[in-house]
Design a protein around this motif. Structure first.
Motif, PDB file in Angstrom:
ATOM      1  N   GLY A 288       0.811  -1.212   0.000  1.00 13.49           N
ATOM      2  CA  GLY A 288       0.000   0.000   0.000  1.00 13.49           C
ATOM      3  C   GLY A 288       0.841   1.257   0.000  1.00 13.49           C
ATOM      4  N   TYR A 289       0.970   1.889   1.158  1.00 18.30           N
ATOM      5  CA  TYR A 289       1.721   3.141   1.289  1.00 18.30           C
ATOM      6  C   TYR A 289       3.155   2.882   1.752  1.00 18.30           C
ATOM      7  CZ  TYR A 289      -3.037   5.142   1.418  1.00 18.30           C
ATOM      8  OH  TYR A 289      -4.334   5.500   1.133  1.00 18.30           O
ATOM      9  N   PRO A 290       4.094   3.765   1.377  1.00 22.30           N
ATOM     10  CA  PRO A 290       3.941   5.017   0.653  1.00 22.30           C
ATOM     11  C   PRO A 290       3.806   4.793  -0.855  1.00 22.30           C
ATOM     12  CG  PRO A 290       6.261   4.659   1.073  1.00 22.30           C
ATOM     13  CD  PRO A 290       5.525   3.533   1.753  1.00 22.30           C
ATOM     14  N   LEU A 291       2.935   5.561  -1.481  1.00 23.35           N
ATOM     15  CA  LEU A 291       2.841   5.514  -2.929  1.00 23.35           C
ATOM     16  C   LEU A 291       4.040   6.214  -3.556  1.00 23.35           C
ATOM     17  CD1 LEU A 291      -0.920   6.496  -3.399  1.00 23.35           C
ATOM     18  CD2 LEU A 291       0.049   4.184  -3.266  1.00 23.35           C
ATOM     19  N   CYS A 292       4.323   5.841  -4.789  1.00 26.00           N
ATOM     20  CA  CYS A 292       5.257   6.622  -5.598  1.00 26.00           C
ATOM     21  C   CYS A 292       4.556   6.980  -6.901  1.00 26.00           C
ATOM     22  CB  CYS A 292       6.558   5.862  -5.867  1.00 26.00           C
ATOM     23  SG  CYS A 292       6.400   4.500  -7.065  1.00 26.00           S
ATOM     24  N   GLU A 293       5.087   7.958  -7.594  1.00 27.09           N
ATOM     25  CA  GLU A 293       4.564   8.354  -8.897  1.00 27.09           C
ATOM     26  C   GLU A 293       5.393   7.652  -9.968  1.00 27.09           C
ATOM     27  OE1 GLU A 293       4.789  12.379 -11.537  1.00 27.09           O
ATOM     28  OE2 GLU A 293       3.990  12.597  -9.507  1.00 27.09           O
ATOM     29  N   HIS A 294       4.747   6.819 -10.774  1.00 28.29           N
ATOM     30  CA  HIS A 294       5.445   6.040 -11.799  1.00 28.29           C
ATOM     31  C   HIS A 294       5.336   6.768 -13.132  1.00 28.29           C
ATOM     32  CE1 HIS A 294       5.756   2.077 -14.290  1.00 28.29           C
ATOM     33  NE2 HIS A 294       6.927   2.660 -14.164  1.00 28.29           N
ATOM     34  N   ASN A 295       6.474   7.258 -13.619  1.00 24.26           N
ATOM     35  CA  ASN A 295       6.507   8.020 -14.869  1.00 24.26           C
ATOM     36  C   ASN A 295       7.253   7.230 -15.936  1.00 24.26           C
ATOM     37  OD1 ASN A 295       5.259  10.379 -13.639  1.00 24.26           O
ATOM     38  ND2 ASN A 295       7.189  10.615 -12.552  1.00 24.26           N
ATOM     39  N   LYS A 296       6.672   6.118 -16.303  1.00 26.45           N
ATOM     40  CA  LYS A 296       7.312   5.210 -17.256  1.00 26.45           C
ATOM     41  C   LYS A 296       7.587   5.916 -18.582  1.00 26.45           C
ATOM     42  CE  LYS A 296       6.624   0.704 -19.491  1.00 26.45           C
ATOM     43  NZ  LYS A 296       5.679  -0.427 -19.676  1.00 26.45           N
ATOM     44  N   ALA A 297       8.829   5.786 -19.063  1.00 28.58           N
ATOM     45  CA  ALA A 297       9.196   6.408 -20.331  1.00 28.58           C
ATOM     46  C   ALA A 297       8.535   5.682 -21.493  1.00 28.58           C
ATOM     47  CB  ALA A 297      10.710   6.387 -20.497  1.00 28.58           C
TER      48      ALA A 297
END
Length: 390
Positions: A288-297
């Protein structure tokens, strides 16, 4: 405070993402002196620039490209085990596990992928460390397929299944309850923005650039949970903390660099092994937490598909192989050795590329022998230090 956490980052792209994680730590008062950051990269990458980034941030760490990894094996008298780390593969995170094992001061590890960023509202490192110390109650989840979709909380709305979730376990009936945590050995944070899907599911979502068009938001996640004992789940290493003790059962298998061309299942299958061993040893894996922001190229979805197809059928069955072994194991090493032996000695000829599982079992047994040699060498060094102090 002593340096007790090894942060392992496989990177050939945006290693500067770590600046955001360090800033998050400063903003939340997490002591960066606890961290040693190990950047695992390739010979064609700019090692000096990576080292300069760590120096600029005032964070202790090291950078290992392929040549430096080979030298590390030689320096430790382990050249015969250098094959354990595949070339040009995300599974090179296993080198980080070996590095941790060689340095007993590291009590915990953290895996971070270089296409992620922390959410400002969470103390990223602090929350993971707190998760590993938890003894409270969380939601427990199970399904009639014995697999838990880590995106189950809003699955009726988005319909997503994560990379590695077996196709045969879809359309499951989900039940929830409460469970008291007793001994947490891994903390898996989940991800917003680009969901971690396999190529088939990304194609079904209508995207040819490796990114699902359906995205996840913070509102899609409603707190932490565990999968019940006997239930399996996908474990993604982009946002994960773990205790040192799990390393024997957490080998990231030799993906990509193999004659069967199987790739993309390193963290997925190691997560299956982790969960099986954790259940046998009565340990907990919190999600669950902590979330991360996934910015897949962006990258061609068909490239990922070509990497995944050779292992898709195997992925339907890997969990069944380990589900039948290690019932009486009393340590991580024993559980790992029994699972590795099941792969090394099994007959998987009825499955496409079944011999790859035998290959994985043999490598996993080598992995355990390598850990034994490293532990023995560290014991000798420790005795030498004591003798010198005397």
């Amino acid at each position: 405070m002593k340096q007790d956490v090894c942060v392992v980052v496989p990177t050939i792209r945006d290693y500067d993402c770590m600046r955001a994680y360090f800033e998050n730590a400063r903003e939340h008062g997490f002591d960066l002196d606890r961290l040693f950051v190990l950047l695992v990269t390739e010979d064609f990458c700019d090692v000096e620039e990576m080292e300069a980034m760590l120096d600029d941030e005032g964070v202790d760490g090291a950078v290992y490209d392929g040549s430096r990894r080979e030298a590390w094996f030689e320096e430790h008298g382990l050249s015969s085990f250098s094959h354990l780390i595949p070339a040009a593969s995300h599974a090179q995170t296993s080198f980080g596990l070996l590095y941790m094992w060689a340095h007993p001061r590291f009590e915990r590890g953290v895996f971070i992928d270089d296409d992620t960023l922390p959410h400002a509202e969470w103390d990223f490192f602090g929350r993971h460390m707190a998760n590993l110390d938890r003894t409270d109650e969380v939601e427990s989840v199970r399904s009639d397929e014995r697999w838990v979709n880590v995106l189950y909380q809003h699955a009726d709305e988005h319909g997503l299944y994560p990379r590695g979730y077996p196709y045969s376990a879809m359309d499951e009936a989900v039940e929830t309850d409460r469970q008291e945590l007793t001994d947490v050995v891994a903390s898996q944070g989940l991800w917003t923005n680009v969901p971690d899907l396999d190529a088939v599911r990304i194609l079904m979502d209508g995207d040819l650039q490796g990114q699902a068009q359906t995205r996840t938001e913070k509102a899609d996640f409603e707190g932490d949970f565990v999968a019940d004992p006997g239930q399996y789940l996908t474990v993604c290493s982009m946002n994960l903390a773990f205790e040192r003790e799990v390393i024997p059962a957490f080998y990231q298998l030799p993906m990509d660099d193999n004659e069967w061309e199987v790739g993309r299942f390193d963290d997925i299958w190691s997560g299956v092994f982790l969960k099986r061993a954790a259940d046998v040893l009565e340990k907990d894996v919190v999600n669950g937490y902590p979330l991360c922001e996934h910015n897949k190229a962006p990258r061609p979805t068909f490239d990922d598909l070509n990497n995944e197809v050779p292992g898709l059928e195997l992925n339907e069955h890997v969990w069944e192989v380990v589900d039948d072994v290690a019932d009486d194991a009393d340590s991580w090493e024993t559980a790992a050795r029994e699972m590795a032996r099941a792969f090394a000695d099994g007959d998987f000829s009825e499955w496409n590329n079944g011999a790859f599982l035998n290959h994985c079992g043999e490598y996993w047994l080598d992995w355990l022998d390598c850990l034994d040699e490293l532990a023995g060498a560290e014991g000798v060094r420790a005795e030498s230090v004591v003798a010198a102090d005397d």
